[in-house]
Write a protein that holds these residues in place. Structure first.
Motif, PDB file in Angstrom:
ATOM      1  N   ALA A  13       0.825  -1.205   0.000  1.00 48.56           N
ATOM      2  CA  ALA A  13       0.000   0.000   0.000  1.00 48.56           C
ATOM      3  C   ALA A  13       0.866   1.265   0.000  1.00 48.56           C
ATOM      4  O   ALA A  13       0.447   2.299  -0.488  1.00 48.56           O
ATOM      5  N   ASP A  14       2.056   1.166   0.539  1.00 49.46           N
ATOM      6  CA  ASP A  14       2.974   2.309   0.602  1.00 49.46           C
ATOM      7  C   ASP A  14       4.380   1.832   0.265  1.00 49.46           C
ATOM      8  O   ASP A  14       5.221   1.677   1.132  1.00 49.46           O
ATOM      9  N   ARG A  15       4.647   1.613  -1.001  1.00 52.35           N
ATOM     10  CA  ARG A  15       5.932   1.067  -1.434  1.00 52.35           C
ATOM     11  C   ARG A  15       7.105   2.012  -1.183  1.00 52.35           C
ATOM     12  O   ARG A  15       8.232   1.568  -1.071  1.00 52.35           O
ATOM     13  N   GLY A  16       6.877   3.283  -1.097  1.00 52.23           N
ATOM     14  CA  GLY A  16       7.967   4.235  -0.973  1.00 52.23           C
ATOM     15  C   GLY A  16       8.465   4.489   0.427  1.00 52.23           C
ATOM     16  O   GLY A  16       9.417   5.236   0.612  1.00 52.23           O
ATOM     17  N   TRP A  17       7.879   3.879   1.428  1.00 50.67           N
ATOM     18  CA  TRP A  17       8.231   4.242   2.799  1.00 50.67           C
ATOM     19  C   TRP A  17       9.681   3.918   3.143  1.00 50.67           C
ATOM     20  O   TRP A  17      10.288   4.605   3.945  1.00 50.67           O
ATOM     21  N   ARG A  18      10.256   2.906   2.547  1.00 51.46           N
ATOM     22  CA  ARG A  18      11.613   2.501   2.895  1.00 51.46           C
ATOM     23  C   ARG A  18      12.659   3.507   2.428  1.00 51.46           C
ATOM     24  O   ARG A  18      13.742   3.574   2.976  1.00 51.46           O
ATOM     25  N   LEU A  19      12.350   4.267   1.396  1.00 53.01           N
ATOM     26  CA  LEU A  19      13.312   5.206   0.815  1.00 53.01           C
ATOM     27  C   LEU A  19      12.856   6.654   0.903  1.00 53.01           C
ATOM     28  O   LEU A  19      13.515   7.546   0.390  1.00 53.01           O
ATOM     29  N   ARG A  20      11.732   6.892   1.558  1.00 50.39           N
ATOM     30  CA  ARG A  20      11.148   8.231   1.594  1.00 50.39           C
ATOM     31  C   ARG A  20      12.084   9.267   2.213  1.00 50.39           C
ATOM     32  O   ARG A  20      12.059  10.439   1.841  1.00 50.39           O
ATOM     33  N   HIS A  21      12.906   8.872   3.147  1.00 58.45           N
ATOM     34  CA  HIS A  21      13.790   9.811   3.835  1.00 58.45           C
ATOM     35  C   HIS A  21      15.040  10.161   3.028  1.00 58.45           C
ATOM     36  O   HIS A  21      15.728  11.126   3.326  1.00 58.45           O
ATOM     37  N   LEU A  22      15.345   9.375   2.014  1.00 58.56           N
ATOM     38  CA  LEU A  22      16.605   9.517   1.292  1.00 58.56           C
ATOM     39  C   LEU A  22      16.827  10.897   0.655  1.00 58.56           C
ATOM     40  O   LEU A  22      17.926  11.446   0.796  1.00 58.56           O
ATOM     41  N   ALA A 123      28.027  12.480  11.218  1.00 59.68           N
ATOM     42  CA  ALA A 123      27.296  13.265  12.216  1.00 59.68           C
ATOM     43  C   ALA A 123      26.058  13.932  11.603  1.00 59.68           C
ATOM     44  O   ALA A 123      24.960  13.876  12.182  1.00 59.68           O
ATOM     45  N   VAL A 124      26.214  14.539  10.442  1.00 58.72           N
ATOM     46  CA  VAL A 124      25.087  15.235   9.816  1.00 58.72           C
ATOM     47  C   VAL A 124      24.040  14.245   9.334  1.00 58.72           C
ATOM     48  O   VAL A 124      22.842  14.447   9.554  1.00 58.72           O
ATOM     49  N   TRP A 125      24.458  13.162   8.686  1.00 54.86           N
ATOM     50  CA  TRP A 125      23.495  12.166   8.205  1.00 54.86           C
ATOM     51  C   TRP A 125      22.686  11.619   9.375  1.00 54.86           C
ATOM     52  O   TRP A 125      21.460  11.543   9.318  1.00 54.86           O
ATOM     53  N   THR A 126      23.379  11.255  10.450  1.00 49.01           N
ATOM     54  CA  THR A 126      22.693  10.705  11.622  1.00 49.01           C
ATOM     55  C   THR A 126      21.749  11.733  12.240  1.00 49.01           C
ATOM     56  O   THR A 126      20.598  11.417  12.563  1.00 49.01           O
ATOM     57  N   GLY A 127      22.211  12.954  12.392  1.00 43.53           N
ATOM     58  CA  GLY A 127      21.373  14.000  12.970  1.00 43.53           C
ATOM     59  C   GLY A 127      20.140  14.299  12.144  1.00 43.53           C
ATOM     60  O   GLY A 127      19.029  14.412  12.676  1.00 43.53           O
ATOM     61  N   VAL A 128      20.312  14.412  10.838  1.00 38.66           N
ATOM     62  CA  VAL A 128      19.170  14.701   9.962  1.00 38.66           C
ATOM     63  C   VAL A 128      18.213  13.508   9.938  1.00 38.66           C
ATOM     64  O   VAL A 128      16.993  13.688   9.925  1.00 38.66           O
ATOM     65  N   HIS A 129      18.763  12.308   9.968  1.00 38.86           N
ATOM     66  CA  HIS A 129      17.906  11.123   9.986  1.00 38.86           C
ATOM     67  C   HIS A 129      17.083  11.081  11.273  1.00 38.86           C
ATOM     68  O   HIS A 129      15.881  10.788  11.244  1.00 38.86           O
TER      69      HIS A 129
END
Length: 143
Positions: A13-22, A123-129
């Motif tokens: 139903a929501d195929r994009g959820w795994r990559l939505r944050h990328l 640090a930035v990737w982790t913080g933004v995630h």
């Protein structure tokens, strides 16, 4: 325990959820790479600029690869996430170690900015995630 295909069926139903944050994380990485290049350039010239920007790029590429592989594995069968995650991690760390040894052997002056770019990228990737998970994703997952 759920059937192996049950998770994939629910996620259709929501195929994009795994990559939505990328996209958000990649934009943050591009902004950081530009800032790192400026700081590296001011402090150590062209080698510093290149090293710092490459360090951020290596981190973004590494995390993007992991995200895509784990999303693929999870879409197939959640039980594949651990073996694929460990495999990708071992491969990435081996490759990164080899690259660092080879670059260090050349005496390239951009090595320290490269290492600092990697650290800043992490640090930035982790913080933004974390920000994305606690704000954007949290709002979307509420009923």
């Amino acid at each position: 325990m759920a059937e192996p295909g049950a998770h994939a069926a629910e996620a259709t139903a929501d195929r994009g959820w795994r990559l939505r944050h990328l996209p958000v994380l990649l934009i943050a990485s591009v902004v950081l790479a530009a800032a790192a290049a400026v700081v590296g350039g001011v402090s150590q010239g062209a080698d510093g600029a290149l090293g710092a920007a490459l360090g951020v790029a290596v981190t973004a590429l590494s995390y993007t690869l992991t995200t895509v592989v784990l999303a693929w594995a999870d879409a197939r069968d959640p039980q594949l996430v651990l073996p694929f995650g460990v495999g990708v991690y071992v491969a990435k760390m081996t490759l990164l170690g080899a690259v660092m040894v080879l670059v260090a052997a050349t005496g390239w002056p951009g090595l320290i900015p490269f290492c600092l770019g990697i650290a800043a990228g992490v640090a930035v990737w982790t913080g933004v995630h974390i920000w994305w998970l606690t704000t954007v994703h949290a709002r979307r997952s509420r009923p």
